[in-house]
Design a protein around this motif. Sequence first.
Motif, mmCIF file in Angstrom:
data_model
loop_
_atom_site.group_PDB
_atom_site.id
_atom_site.type_symbol
_atom_site.label_atom_id
_atom_site.label_comp_id
_atom_site.label_asym_id
_atom_site.label_seq_id
_atom_site.Cartn_x
_atom_site.Cartn_y
_atom_site.Cartn_z
ATOM 1 N N PHE A 17 5.365 -6.981 -4.237
ATOM 2 C CA PHE A 17 6.117 -5.661 -5.110
ATOM 3 C C PHE A 17 7.569 -5.823 -4.831
ATOM 4 O O PHE A 17 8.601 -5.637 -5.613
ATOM 5 C CB PHE A 17 5.427 -4.462 -4.555
ATOM 6 N N LYS A 18 7.935 -5.860 -3.635
ATOM 7 C CA LYS A 18 9.361 -5.914 -3.340
ATOM 8 C C LYS A 18 10.263 -7.243 -3.877
ATOM 9 O O LYS A 18 11.184 -7.075 -4.415
ATOM 10 C CB LYS A 18 9.612 -6.072 -1.780
ATOM 11 N N LYS A 19 9.348 -8.134 -4.010
ATOM 12 C CA LYS A 19 10.247 -9.565 -4.355
ATOM 13 C C LYS A 19 10.235 -9.192 -6.155
ATOM 14 O O LYS A 19 11.312 -9.485 -6.335
ATOM 15 C CB LYS A 19 9.349 -10.714 -4.330
ATOM 16 N N GLU A 20 9.251 -8.761 -6.591
ATOM 17 C CA GLU A 20 9.291 -8.618 -7.777
ATOM 18 C C GLU A 20 10.131 -7.557 -8.671
ATOM 19 O O GLU A 20 10.774 -7.524 -9.591
ATOM 20 C CB GLU A 20 8.063 -8.545 -8.779
ATOM 21 N N LYS A 21 10.307 -6.293 -7.960
ATOM 22 C CA LYS A 21 10.966 -4.981 -8.444
ATOM 23 C C LYS A 21 12.452 -4.965 -7.929
ATOM 24 O O LYS A 21 13.069 -4.094 -8.496
ATOM 25 C CB LYS A 21 10.024 -4.055 -8.032
ATOM 26 N N ARG A 22 12.778 -5.527 -6.783
ATOM 27 C CA ARG A 22 13.944 -5.226 -6.193
ATOM 28 C C ARG A 22 15.242 -5.390 -6.971
ATOM 29 O O ARG A 22 16.329 -4.895 -6.793
ATOM 30 C CB ARG A 22 14.059 -5.932 -4.896
ATOM 31 N N ALA A 23 15.170 -6.477 -8.071
ATOM 32 C CA ALA A 23 16.252 -6.689 -8.814
ATOM 33 C C ALA A 23 16.509 -5.441 -9.658
ATOM 34 O O ALA A 23 17.396 -5.503 -10.474
ATOM 35 C CB ALA A 23 16.053 -8.064 -9.529
ATOM 36 N N TYR A 24 15.533 -4.653 -9.998
ATOM 37 C CA TYR A 24 16.008 -3.765 -10.805
ATOM 38 C C TYR A 24 16.730 -2.614 -10.499
ATOM 39 O O TYR A 24 16.968 -1.590 -11.184
ATOM 40 C CB TYR A 24 14.527 -2.982 -11.251
ATOM 41 N N TYR A 25 16.691 -2.700 -8.898
ATOM 42 C CA TYR A 25 17.756 -1.579 -8.557
ATOM 43 C C TYR A 25 19.049 -2.199 -8.297
ATOM 44 O O TYR A 25 19.140 -2.841 -7.336
ATOM 45 C CB TYR A 25 17.001 -0.919 -7.350
ATOM 46 N N VAL A 26 20.299 -1.403 -8.881
ATOM 47 C CA VAL A 26 21.602 -2.083 -8.671
ATOM 48 C C VAL A 26 22.023 -1.566 -7.457
ATOM 49 O O VAL A 26 23.186 -2.175 -7.082
ATOM 50 C CB VAL A 26 22.316 -1.682 -9.898
ATOM 51 N N ILE A 27 21.775 -0.641 -6.663
ATOM 52 C CA ILE A 27 22.383 -0.261 -5.667
ATOM 53 C C ILE A 27 21.754 -1.187 -4.218
ATOM 54 O O ILE A 27 22.896 -1.372 -3.460
ATOM 55 C CB ILE A 27 22.040 1.222 -5.389
ATOM 56 N N GLN B 258 -7.582 6.300 -1.955
ATOM 57 C CA GLN B 258 -8.923 6.504 -0.945
ATOM 58 C C GLN B 258 -8.170 5.979 0.379
ATOM 59 O O GLN B 258 -7.361 5.011 0.540
ATOM 60 C CB GLN B 258 -10.178 5.318 -1.157
ATOM 61 N N GLU B 259 -8.517 6.850 1.292
ATOM 62 C CA GLU B 259 -7.710 6.959 2.653
ATOM 63 C C GLU B 259 -8.017 5.447 3.406
ATOM 64 O O GLU B 259 -6.882 5.211 4.282
ATOM 65 C CB GLU B 259 -8.311 7.999 3.513
ATOM 66 N N ASN B 260 -9.154 4.627 3.324
ATOM 67 C CA ASN B 260 -9.313 3.569 3.799
ATOM 68 C C ASN B 260 -9.087 2.515 3.052
ATOM 69 O O ASN B 260 -9.193 1.460 3.409
ATOM 70 C CB ASN B 260 -10.751 3.645 4.271
ATOM 71 N N VAL B 261 -8.399 2.742 1.827
ATOM 72 C CA VAL B 261 -7.952 1.474 1.165
ATOM 73 C C VAL B 261 -6.279 1.725 1.056
ATOM 74 O O VAL B 261 -5.788 2.536 0.180
ATOM 75 C CB VAL B 261 -8.670 1.610 -0.364
ATOM 76 N N LEU B 262 -5.635 0.440 1.478
ATOM 77 C CA LEU B 262 -4.135 0.733 1.424
ATOM 78 C C LEU B 262 -3.701 -0.574 0.951
ATOM 79 O O LEU B 262 -4.331 -1.442 0.793
ATOM 80 C CB LEU B 262 -3.671 0.958 2.995
ATOM 81 N N LEU B 263 -2.486 -0.739 0.519
ATOM 82 C CA LEU B 263 -1.848 -1.781 0.220
ATOM 83 C C LEU B 263 -1.835 -2.589 1.271
ATOM 84 O O LEU B 263 -1.610 -2.712 2.327
ATOM 85 C CB LEU B 263 -0.436 -1.638 -0.672
ATOM 86 N N THR B 264 -1.943 -4.192 0.771
ATOM 87 C CA THR B 264 -1.892 -4.868 1.812
ATOM 88 C C THR B 264 -0.381 -5.666 1.762
ATOM 89 O O THR B 264 0.285 -5.362 1.092
ATOM 90 C CB THR B 264 -2.858 -6.522 1.326
ATOM 91 N N ASP B 265 -0.528 -6.401 3.185
ATOM 92 C CA ASP B 265 1.163 -6.772 3.158
ATOM 93 C C ASP B 265 1.364 -7.648 2.057
ATOM 94 O O ASP B 265 2.658 -7.717 1.734
ATOM 95 C CB ASP B 265 1.126 -7.778 4.640
ATOM 96 N N GLU B 266 0.359 -8.445 1.455
ATOM 97 C CA GLU B 266 0.870 -9.404 0.343
ATOM 98 C C GLU B 266 1.222 -8.598 -0.768
ATOM 99 O O GLU B 266 2.224 -9.097 -1.589
ATOM 100 C CB GLU B 266 -0.351 -10.205 0.184
ATOM 101 N N GLU B 267 0.548 -7.586 -1.205
ATOM 102 C CA GLU B 267 0.804 -6.947 -2.114
ATOM 103 C C GLU B 267 2.221 -6.119 -2.025
ATOM 104 O O GLU B 267 2.757 -5.919 -3.041
ATOM 105 C CB GLU B 267 -0.169 -5.795 -2.450
ATOM 106 N N ILE B 268 2.702 -5.776 -0.934
ATOM 107 C CA ILE B 268 3.826 -5.019 -0.830
ATOM 108 C C ILE B 268 4.939 -5.971 -0.807
ATOM 109 O O ILE B 268 5.917 -5.655 -1.489
ATOM 110 C CB ILE B 268 3.800 -4.354 0.575
#
Length: 625
Positions: free
Chosen positions: A496-506, A483-493
């Motif tokens: 996501f970055k904190k929890e998922k970044r370790a999966y990327y070795v580059i 929905q155009e008026n529902v975006l990811l919040t800063d906290e959610e982003i």
Amino acid sequence: MKSVQDYIDRYKGVVKNLGYAGESADILIQLLANASWIGEVENASYMAESSLEKASLINSKIQHCVDMMYSVYRGACPRVIMKIKPTKYLTLNPYDPIIESSNFRIYYLGYYKVIDADGNVVRGSNVSSPSTDTEDGTTGDEGETDENIIKIIPSSSIMDVTNPMGTVDPVTPDDDETYEYDDEEIKHATLDELIMDHRFTGTWEYSSATFYPVLEEDDPETDVDDTVDGIQIIIGFIAPKRIGEENNMKIDKVISTANDYYVDCTAENLSDDVFIQVGAIDEQTNQVSDMSIQPKTRIFAEHILEHKIFDLTIPSFGSRLYVANFYKDIIGRDSQEVEGITSSAKISAQYYGYSELDDYNESELRRVALKGAELLHFNDVQDEDGNVYTNPFLIQNSLTEYDEVEGLCYIDAVPRDDLNTIHYKANRDRYVNSILRSNSDIGTVLEETYPGVVKSGGTSYVFNANTSSARYSTINLYYIPKQENVLLTDEEIEKFKKEKRAYYVITSIINVEPGHKFTATFDISLDLFKGSTEDWDQLVGQDILVSGYEKKFGVTFDESTKKDIEAVISKISNVKRISSLSVSYLDGGRSVTADYIAEKYGVNAYYEIKYSITTSVNSTGGGDK
């Protein structure tokens, strides 16, 4: 594989050709045949055990998993839940042995507490305890934080007390229903009544606790103005006594980046229950700071990402603890990046053997008693109208009391991995980790993490390589919102970055933002063979344009794409030809060109599709136009 007789026949032929005979020859034939057969069996066994799939020995499979850094699950000890009424003040800490029998010990884990809609504790450890009230009426304890709450057994928070005995269903209160209550009301309520009250919810908490006895009103020895209900529900686990092995089931070692990155506990048949503490060692004084309880993980990615201690199962269901990434947290730097400086830490771990309830004598389980407390029956409860219900706590948590023994509920062990499950789980773990290391899959991970916000298939990324150092490269991840008026919040982003970044070795530098929406308006004119009642807005506008091109990354309406659209429209049976097809673009309310979109936004552009479709009948036989 050949049999022993096959080898005997083979060697008999050799001996016969050489012209030998007699008992000595027969004995030699038998020895050679047995040796050849045993050698073949050993080779076949070796080949089988060298394969994770074909191995028939549990230790062979575990060793394969060690090589893959997959931690085989060792199983959890049985749990015991007790409803107690303290007869004196009890202070319990996680993993304290609280009950001992001839064959097992019970260790305290946590307690059940009741909280209101705002998270305030209304019944639990150190709540309304007369011993901790201060002169100003506040509680002397600092209070408990949500960070310590671990829900280990699901519980329903809202109960419908209108149902007959044995059925308790969750209900949703009306919008105007209040959650307010007063302290006097809480003070007179029993624990069962609070659990049953829709205004409150219950949760298990792993933490130290002080439990106080039931203090009666006007008791001169306690000098309290009202009766205080000190009844509690606590949880622990059962572990077998292993006389003579206690020292082998402990780790107490200083570990540094100058020597080991891990430490082994070689005791066999351990459970997944382990109590771990770590403290940093001051380089100036060589003193150990406060030892703190540390979480562990069986997922290697979490070890890298969150710096949790990695618990890897080794053969015979032993354990290896990896603590390398812990230095960065407790010392404040990564010692590998600081040449000539060594950081170290002290690790202490207590392990517990694996067992199941069937391993213990039932008479011992029935005689369990906690010193300083009485066990209370999980009584049926009755409401104001006289309706009787099975104790709500038992229903919420799908529990039954043990053989009618008051106040005891046993939960059997969680089974450990076996020969049938290890192969699948290890390969699943290896596969999942391998695909998550692909940058092209990061969009899928975002979709799966926030499916309510991110459109399925609606992600794109740009990888910006840093030529001087790969670690400073970046991934810009774009998403299309559902929905155009529902975006990811800063906290959610950030989460996501904190929890998922370790999966990327580059790289671990990930930027997440919504794509840029443009409006593409199609103006299409069609010549038809004959008049019809077809809904051309549906046939062309929705089924072809919207379905194929709206809200998708990587779409450009160049000449090639336009020809593809014309080809699909031409396949509709009544379409004679497409007399015209054009596309115009809007950015908000401003007209833009396709070149502008491609140059400035590229892969992070997507389109809302609008259309105007006109038709006319073109006949060559003098018919209607």
